[in-house]
Design an enzyme around this catalytic site. Structure first.
Site, PDB file in Angstrom:
ATOM      1  N   LYS A 178       0.818  -1.212   0.000  1.00 46.48           N
ATOM      2  CA  LYS A 178       0.000   0.000   0.000  1.00 46.48           C
ATOM      3  C   LYS A 178       0.852   1.262   0.000  1.00 46.48           C
ATOM      4  O   LYS A 178       0.466   2.284  -0.568  1.00 46.48           O
ATOM      5  CB  LYS A 178      -0.939  -0.010   1.212  1.00 46.48           C
ATOM      6  CG  LYS A 178      -2.020  -1.092   1.128  1.00 46.48           C
ATOM      7  CD  LYS A 178      -2.968  -1.040   2.314  1.00 46.48           C
ATOM      8  CE  LYS A 178      -4.055  -2.096   2.182  1.00 46.48           C
ATOM      9  NZ  LYS A 178      -5.002  -2.073   3.322  1.00 46.48           N
ATOM     10  N   LYS A 277      -6.916 -10.128  -5.735  1.00 46.41           N
ATOM     11  CA  LYS A 277      -8.091 -10.167  -4.876  1.00 46.41           C
ATOM     12  C   LYS A 277      -9.064  -9.040  -5.228  1.00 46.41           C
ATOM     13  O   LYS A 277      -8.654  -7.922  -5.538  1.00 46.41           O
ATOM     14  CB  LYS A 277      -7.643 -10.036  -3.410  1.00 46.41           C
ATOM     15  CG  LYS A 277      -8.743 -10.270  -2.388  1.00 46.41           C
ATOM     16  CD  LYS A 277      -8.157 -10.179  -0.980  1.00 46.41           C
ATOM     17  CE  LYS A 277      -9.243 -10.320   0.070  1.00 46.41           C
ATOM     18  NZ  LYS A 277      -8.679 -10.180   1.443  1.00 46.41           N
ATOM     19  N   LYS A 280     -12.005  -3.107  -2.644  1.00 42.30           N
ATOM     20  CA  LYS A 280     -12.724  -1.833  -2.671  1.00 42.30           C
ATOM     21  C   LYS A 280     -11.841  -0.688  -3.124  1.00 42.30           C
ATOM     22  O   LYS A 280     -12.332   0.341  -3.601  1.00 42.30           O
ATOM     23  CB  LYS A 280     -13.271  -1.522  -1.261  1.00 42.30           C
ATOM     24  CG  LYS A 280     -14.405  -2.401  -0.827  1.00 42.30           C
ATOM     25  CD  LYS A 280     -14.943  -2.003   0.531  1.00 42.30           C
ATOM     26  CE  LYS A 280     -14.000  -2.380   1.643  1.00 42.30           C
ATOM     27  NZ  LYS A 280     -14.583  -2.086   2.985  1.00 42.30           N
TER      28      LYS A 280
END
Length: 420
Positions: A178, A277, A280
């Site tokens: 991230k 995966k 969102k």
């Protein structure tokens, strides 16, 4: 008294003997011996069996409220929470009943570790909680609450941050992934959020935590922190004295949690990349099916999703991740069916034939959830009351753990804390 009296009368009759002179005599030693033996037997029969000790087991899990919850959140997490909640009672190895308490929270404190829109956070939080209920979480069986409504989460996270070595966090794979996306703007919260996750778990003495394989590293951090905290603060006579003065047991503060790995096939991958995966945070909304997507949107997304040029549809070919993902979704929205049954139906289809079938199965499965969600959102008082009661129950457990943590670390506690 009745049993003992009857036993005594029987023992007396039994030991009356006839003497050589023709007289009857009573041998007192026999009387005592027989009475003692029969009284003990009667006492054993009359004594109630000790009540079985009820052991409490807790399950804790949560989902971030950023964006709309998608099919992966539902199939990979929330639906399995419903199964945990509805599981039959269990017993330990000694036959004692195990009472399971379920705590499911909307982890809004985790949501702010990435850039977020303040205008959307409150709405996303309530929408997520409503979806928990719509998917089958029953407030009578499970506690549903918002993470930030229980302040112990933040405080314990800070206390654990202060005893967590930095190199433990530098190993976290998700932070590295991230942080690359955010660049220099990455916040400290993203670096330390695995400690907040550990605090979430440890506050409730949860011994079982539903996690996917991608979260297992964070659960291992929580286990490491339990051991480290115990070694630093929960050993020796000084700790026992602090606990005695505080009026709490001198056992270790935290329970070491175990992973409840989600079922095979429950991990839903992206519609645009079968090896990634469903997420969102993906900027491409077509990469996921949101639980609240209208039927037409679902059909359009499935129609446009990535497939391959192979003939037929098969499950376990490593060169066909999209085929495996779409078959997994088709099976997951029809839980009463088997892999063999699914393959018999669709194995010989083309993608053009299979996609409409898949889309209709998804629409049919999500329809009652969407209907129930609408009902919950139309009754704000009901939703607020569920979250209020959930937070009250959660705070009752969490505050006890936080108090024990503060005692172990040597803080000066307040009289109000001791009374909890």
């Amino acid at each position: 008294m009745v049993v003992l009296a009857a036993t005594l009368a029987m023992s007396r009759a039994f030991v009356v003997r006839r003497s050589p002179a023709g007289r009857f005599q009573r041998r007192s030693s026999d009387l005592v011996r027989v009475f003692s033996a029969t009284a003990e037997a009667a006492t054993e029969e009359a004594a109630p069996k000790p009540a079985k000790r009820v052991r409490t087991s807790r399950v804790l899990s949560g989902v971030q409220p950023t964006g709309s919850l998608h099919l992966g959140n539902y199939l990979g997490a929330i639906r399995q929470w419903v199964e945990f909640q509805d599981s039959p009672p269990t017993e330990d190895d000694d036959g004692n009943p195990i009472k399971t308490e379920n705590f499911f929270c909307v982890v809004d404190l985790h949501a702010i570790t990435m850039p977020h829109d303040p205008k959307e956070l409150a709405e996303s939080t309530k929408a997520s909680a409503a979806l928990y209920l719509a998917a089958g979480i029953d407030p009578a069986k499970s506690k549903v609450f918002v993470q930030s409504h229980v302040s112990a989460h933040s405080e314990l996270a800070w206390l654990l941050n202060c005893v967590t070595p930095m190199n433990w966090l530098e190993r976290m794979i998700q932070f590295k992934d991230k942080a690359k996306k955010q660049g220099e703007s990455v916040g400290v919260g993203l670096f330390t959020y695995p400690v907040l996750m550990a605090a979430d778990i440890l506050l409730y003495q949860a011994d079982r935590v539903p996690v996917g394989e991608d979260q297992r590293q964070h659960l291992e951090l929580a286990r490491d922190l339990v051991r480290r905290f115990t070694d630093l603060f929960c050993k020796g006579n000084p700790y026992k004295k602090r606990c005695k003065a505080a009026g709490i047991p001198s056992r270790p503060v935290f329970v070491e949690p175990n992973a409840l790995i989600v079922k095979e096939g429950a991990r839903v991958m992206s519609l645009s990349d079968g090896s990634s995966k469903m997420s969102k945070s993906d900027p491409n909304d077509a990469s996921r099916i949101n639980v609240l997507d209208p039927p037409k949107v679902i059909r359009d997304k499935v129609k446009r999703c990535k497939t391959d040029s192979f003939k037929g549809i098969e499950w376990d070919n490593p060169d066909r991740p999209e085929a495996k993902n779409l078959l997994n979704i088709y099976l997951a929205v029809q839980p009463e069916r088997t892999k063999d049954d699914i393959l018999e139906e669709v194995g010989g289809m083309t993608w053009g034939e299979f996609k409409p079938v898949l889309a209709e199965a998804i629409v049919k499965h999500l329809e009652p959830i969407q209907k129930r969600y609408k009902e919950v959102r139309e009754d704000d008082d009901y939703l607020d009351n569920v979250l209020r009661e959930g937070a009250t129950a959660a705070n009752e457990v969490a505050s006890r753990t936080l108090y024990a943590t503060r005692v172990a670390m040597g803080f000066a506690t307040t009289p109000e804390e001791k009374q909890q």
